[in-house]
Design an enzyme around this catalytic site. Sequence first.
Site, PDB file in Angstrom:
ATOM      1  N   HIS A 176       0.838  -1.173  -0.255  1.00 38.88           N
ATOM      2  CA  HIS A 176      -0.649   0.267   0.113  1.00 38.88           C
ATOM      3  C   HIS A 176       1.133   0.971   0.147  1.00 38.88           C
ATOM      4  O   HIS A 176       0.412   2.298  -0.658  1.00 38.88           O
ATOM      5  CB  HIS A 176      -0.823   0.314   1.186  1.00 38.88           C
ATOM      6  N   SER A 203      -8.538   4.577  -2.055  1.00 40.25           N
ATOM      7  CA  SER A 203      -9.178   3.918  -1.577  1.00 40.25           C
ATOM      8  C   SER A 203      -9.202   2.891  -0.381  1.00 40.25           C
ATOM      9  O   SER A 203      -8.609   2.666   0.449  1.00 40.25           O
ATOM     10  CB  SER A 203      -8.902   2.009  -2.511  1.00 40.25           C
ATOM     11  N   HIS A 204     -10.128   2.523   0.082  1.00 37.68           N
ATOM     12  CA  HIS A 204     -10.354   2.192   1.153  1.00 37.68           C
ATOM     13  C   HIS A 204     -11.360   1.050   1.787  1.00 37.68           C
ATOM     14  O   HIS A 204     -12.211   0.450   2.363  1.00 37.68           O
ATOM     15  CB  HIS A 204     -11.168   2.809   2.331  1.00 37.68           C
ATOM     16  N   HIS A 251     -10.278  -2.159   1.868  1.00 37.17           N
ATOM     17  CA  HIS A 251     -10.269  -3.764   3.067  1.00 37.17           C
ATOM     18  C   HIS A 251      -9.877  -3.699   4.365  1.00 37.17           C
ATOM     19  O   HIS A 251     -11.078  -4.179   4.573  1.00 37.17           O
ATOM     20  CB  HIS A 251      -8.526  -4.374   3.099  1.00 37.17           C
ATOM     21  N   ARG A 256      -7.965  14.727   3.995  1.00 31.64           N
ATOM     22  CA  ARG A 256      -6.694  15.901   4.422  1.00 31.64           C
ATOM     23  C   ARG A 256      -5.151  15.554   3.105  1.00 31.64           C
ATOM     24  O   ARG A 256      -5.343  16.184   3.057  1.00 31.64           O
ATOM     25  CB  ARG A 256      -6.518  14.390   4.981  1.00 31.64           C
ATOM     26  N   GLU A 314      -2.095   4.156  12.194  1.00 32.61           N
ATOM     27  CA  GLU A 314      -3.331   5.369  11.901  1.00 32.61           C
ATOM     28  C   GLU A 314      -4.195   6.104  12.021  1.00 32.61           C
ATOM     29  O   GLU A 314      -5.905   6.112  10.972  1.00 32.61           O
ATOM     30  CB  GLU A 314      -3.562   4.135   9.986  1.00 32.61           C
ATOM     31  N   GLY A 350      -3.177   9.051  -8.063  1.00 34.56           N
ATOM     32  CA  GLY A 350      -3.695   8.048  -8.471  1.00 34.56           C
ATOM     33  C   GLY A 350      -3.609   6.882  -7.098  1.00 34.56           C
ATOM     34  O   GLY A 350      -2.563   7.680  -6.200  1.00 34.56           O
ATOM     35  N   SER A 396      -4.619  -0.282  -5.995  1.00 32.03           N
ATOM     36  CA  SER A 396      -4.839  -1.288  -4.305  1.00 32.03           C
ATOM     37  C   SER A 396      -4.821  -2.861  -5.392  1.00 32.03           C
ATOM     38  O   SER A 396      -5.440  -2.941  -6.127  1.00 32.03           O
ATOM     39  CB  SER A 396      -6.474  -0.749  -3.759  1.00 32.03           C
TER      40      SER A 396
END
Length: 745
Positions: A42, A87-88, A90, A109, A308, A541, A544
């Site tokens: 990632h 992307s989120h 997972h 952010r 995180e 970009g 993922s």
Amino acid sequence: MDQPLHRALGLTDDEAASIERILGRAPNHLELAMFAVMWSEHCSYKSSRLHLKRLPTDAPWVLVGPGENAGVVDVGDGIAAAIRIESHNHPSAIEPYQGAATGVGGILRDIFTMGARPIAVMDPLRFGSLDDARSRWIAEGVVNGISGYGNSVGVPTVGGETVFDETYADNPLVNVLCLGLLPAERLVLGQATGEGNLAVLLGSTTGRDGIGGVSVLASAGFSDAEADAQKRPSVQVGDPFEEKRLIEACLELLEAGLVVGIQDLGGAGITCATSETASRGGMGMDVDVTAIPLREAGMEPFEIMTSESQERMLAIVEPSGLDAVLGICRKWDIRANVIGHVTSGPATGDEAGGRLRILDGFGGAVLADVPAASLHDDAPLYDRPRAAPSGWDEAGRTLAGPELPPCEDPAADLLAMVADTSWVWSQYDHQLYLNTVEGPGGDATVLRLKHPATGADTGRGLALSTDGNHRWCAVDPRLGTALVVAEAVLNLASVGARPLALVNCLNFGNPEHPEVMWQLSEAIDGMAEACSSFDLPVVGGNVSLYNESRGMDIDPTPVVGVLGCIDDLRRRPPGVRLVEGGRLVLVGATQPELSGSLWARDKGHRGGRLPALDPELHLRVAGVVRDLVNGGLLAGVHDISSGGLALALAELCVRSGLGAQVARVADAAELFSESPSRVVACVTPDSLPYVERVLGNAGVPFARIGVASGDRLSVKGLLDVSVAELGTVWQQRLPEALGSGTTQG
């Protein structure tokens, strides 16, 4: 026997050996954890960086390209636009509400890090089949997470996509795009410069939520949601009200010129923010781990450095400006703590130059000591094996598969496709800031362009479109991706916009599978070819990987977000609508090819050969459509893509409450073909001769195909269905499947 620590942290034996060579010694636990998150898929893009270099990124209007927190382009009038997509996927598969909510927080952010105020969010979403209970639960949670965070933080969600397909079962795709505006002179980069400057941590406390977080989840396959629950890092927990205060505080700091550099804390947390700002600035940094405010007792240094936790920023400020920084943070009720100092760079001859050191108190014990740049500049770069799938004919660009079945009931096939996604976007506030001219549901979103410093309306507009098509890309990832880019360009043209910049979110399966790497490489080539043909720079970009659904790689799903500019917005675009008596004109030529189409997938067909893309013709079609829209010559317009002409006509009818009588469609292949470079235009009889003359002069194929009237959609010899029936199915499909939209995941 327990596995070695580096393997438990996701590092290979070769990667562990590389770390030892860099350090000249064995790393300790903290150092190994820091390398593990920064060298994750990632954060490091170790499987994709080699290929991403082939994308075109330059244009005279590009101010910041890939590599920073967001791409930035000049949109005129002293205004710059920052754009980013992330992307989120997972985290959203585990905790749909928080996974999606924190995805929104993170992308916001990325934008205000550049000095831009976020003005719009878009959400391309993909879930498993509506028949699957878990997919419905994920979908409800994700939509509520986006609305709960976006509405609370005060940034409108103005569009996106919602797709349901079995390929995404248990592995949703939650992609989020954000657009922001800034005075061009306020642009700030994520760099730490100036030896002796201070690293100030702004925002929330640091906790165990999100330790490893997306940096680990997005870098390995987790195919069974229940069986792997104990192995998963915890998903971050968002606080939109803290984010709102953080936005205002950071923008005021930037406006006051108190910030040398600024970076959000996303994947890999403090480790990423400190190492990246230091190395981008060619400097080092000392970080006091004891100065970091914690929300949980007993946290170990490796937990603090890799957490995180959300709503945090790292600002680099001069010591003389610290009091002013702290004063602004107090005004907005934002925590601000000095956690580090910028130190000398690697070229100074200083033994400590260019190093990231983690200290147990300033002047205390050194807990970690690594070259700052090594955490990302020295990350592995893999040229993983690539292999086309079995049945792929490279010469013919054809994927073997069974013959397409005959189309026995076009009306029933059309009704099976129809679905209104307003259940999704009705839960979002898309009118915040009162900028939205064309909101969700159209071909593209249109926003008034107001100066971010004065609020003055420039009389111009910005347009946004997000597009993806896994069906096309499953057949031919190179051409399929080019077709996706082409669709986005035509969507913008349908609202009168010329394209300026593209961002991408490349959602693929396991990169350790040669077929997946072939898909990724081919998709990047297709995007590069299309963007070069359309003079469309890629300014940023996200990649993922390890998206696997029930033991199978998802279909390749590159998603693009394209920003465009409308030079004169005094006349509102016509939108997706019909008017009584309007003549229907098919602009562009139909290729009667059904491979890759929604119709074919609904019939279980996954192979074949995609319709061809002629970039020069596509530019002519987009250009003439844009001119006709801006000239006020069209009463309505809709691009033809998913579902072909049939679904485009159905959507025009339902959105207008008006029927259409259509002839000159030869067969089901022409009705459901998704061949590119086509729109349906509704033209008043008075305007028709001039419109046809303009189309002819542009060298664009066109044909009159029917008239808008009555209460039925009729395609001669193929289908006849009432607009009322279409509307009922269109409006009820998602609400009946997903409920009231109040369930949180």
